[in-house]
Design a protein around this motif. Structure first.
Motif, short mmCIF file in Angstrom:
data_model
loop_
_atom_site.label_atom_id
_atom_site.label_comp_id
_atom_site.label_asym_id
_atom_site.label_seq_id
_atom_site.Cartn_x
_atom_site.Cartn_y
_atom_site.Cartn_z
N LEU A 6 0.85 -1.18 0.00
CA LEU A 6 0.00 0.00 0.00
C LEU A 6 0.89 1.24 0.00
CD1 LEU A 6 -2.61 -1.11 2.70
CD2 LEU A 6 -3.03 -0.84 0.25
N PHE A 10 -1.78 6.09 2.06
CA PHE A 10 -2.82 5.30 2.72
C PHE A 10 -2.80 5.57 4.23
CE2 PHE A 10 -3.83 1.39 5.09
CZ PHE A 10 -5.15 1.19 4.70
N LYS A 26 -6.49 -6.35 4.96
CA LYS A 26 -5.23 -6.10 4.27
C LYS A 26 -4.25 -7.23 4.57
CE LYS A 26 -6.54 -2.08 2.62
NZ LYS A 26 -7.96 -2.13 3.00
N TYR A 150 5.83 0.08 3.91
CA TYR A 150 5.41 0.10 2.51
C TYR A 150 6.54 -0.37 1.58
CZ TYR A 150 7.46 4.69 3.43
OH TYR A 150 8.28 5.72 3.87
N ALA A 157 0.04 -5.03 2.17
CA ALA A 157 -0.46 -4.98 0.79
C ALA A 157 -1.97 -5.01 0.77
CB ALA A 157 0.12 -6.17 0.00
N GLU A 158 -2.52 -4.70 -0.39
CA GLU A 158 -3.97 -4.77 -0.55
C GLU A 158 -4.42 -6.21 -0.30
OE1 GLU A 158 -7.10 -3.41 -0.25
OE2 GLU A 158 -6.06 -1.83 -1.37
#
Length: 198
Positions: A6, A10, A26, A150, A157-158
Motif C-alpha cells: 500500500l 494510505f 489487508k 510500505y 499490501a492490498e
C-alpha cells in the motif's frame, strides 16, 4: 517483491481509529531468506496517546522505545512484552504518538514455514490468532522496529473485502483506568483467527 505494498498516503489520509478498521482484510507480508509468509489482518487495536492511558506514549512519554511513534505515520513499531514481540503501525501525524496494534491475522502464504516457526503440532487456527503468535509465525522481530511498512522486508499490501466488522474493548489493559473501556478493538466478524479474550 511478491505483493504490491500500500502507498504511503494510505497511512497519512486517515485517523488512527479509521486505520484500525481499514487495515482489516489487508495483507501483512514478511519476506525473509527462508521464504515469504503473509496473512490477512483480522483483528486490530487503536492506541491514541498521549490521552490514552493504555498507550505507551501516554502523557507524551518519549523514550527510546516509543521514539518511532513520534515520527510520521506508516512505520513499524515493534516491542517485546512477556517475551513476545508485538507489531504496530505508527498512525498519528508527526508529533502525535499514535499506533495500531495488529492482534491477529489469517494465514495466506507460507503456511508450512509458519508451522516450522510455531511448531508442527499446532492447529492451523493457533498459528496466528494472537499478537505474539503472528509475529513468531511471520518472523517479525525487534529488528523491524522503525522500518517503513510500505517496502521490503515487512509491509502491508492490498487484501480482500471485509463484509462485517465488530468492535469492543481492548485486551490485556485492565490497569489503564477508564481507557480499558474504550471500544477501540476491531475484528472481522466470525473469523476463526480472531484472538480469544481471556
Amino acid at each position: 517483491m511478491l505483493f504490491r505494498p500500500l502507498p504511503l498516503h494510505f497511512y497519512r489520509q486517515q485517523s488512527t481509529l479509521e486505520l484500525a478498521r481499514t487495515l482489516l482484510g489487508k495483507l501483512l507480508v514478511k519476506e525473509t531468506e527462508k521464504g515469504v509468509t503473509s496473512g490477512w489482518i483480522v483483528e486490530t487495536e487503536a492506541y491514541i496517546g498521549p490521552e490514552d492511558r493504555a498507550a505507551h506514549s501516554f502523557g507524551n512519554r518519549r523514550t527510546k522505545r516509543t521514539e518511532v511513534m513520534f515520527g510520521p505515520p506508516g512505520y513499524i513499531y515493534t516491542y517485546v512484552m512477556h517475551t513476545h514481540c508485538l507489531v504496530n503501525i505508527v498512525s498519528g501525524k508527526k508529533g502525535q504518538p499514535e499506533a495500531v496494534l495488529i492482534r491477529a491475522v489469517e494465514p495466506c502464504t507460507g503456511i508450512d514455514l509458519m508451522y516450522e516457526r510455531r511448531g508442527k503440532e499446532k492447529k492451523e487456527q493457533e498459528l496466528t490468532n494472537g499478537p505474539g503468535k503472528l509475529t513468531k509465525a511471520l518472523d517479525i522481530t525487534k529488528n523491524d522496529y522503525g522500518l517503513p511498512c510500505y517496502t521490503l522486508p515487512l509491509y502491508i499490501a492490498e487484501g480482500k473485502t471485509i463484509e462485517e466488522i465488530e468492535k469492543g474493548v481492548r485486551i490485556g489493559i485492565d490497569n489503564s483506568g477508564e481507557a480499558r473501556d474504550y471500544p477501540w478493538r476491531f475484528w472481522v466478524k466470525g473469523n476463526r483467527f480472531v484472538s480469544k479474550k481471556r
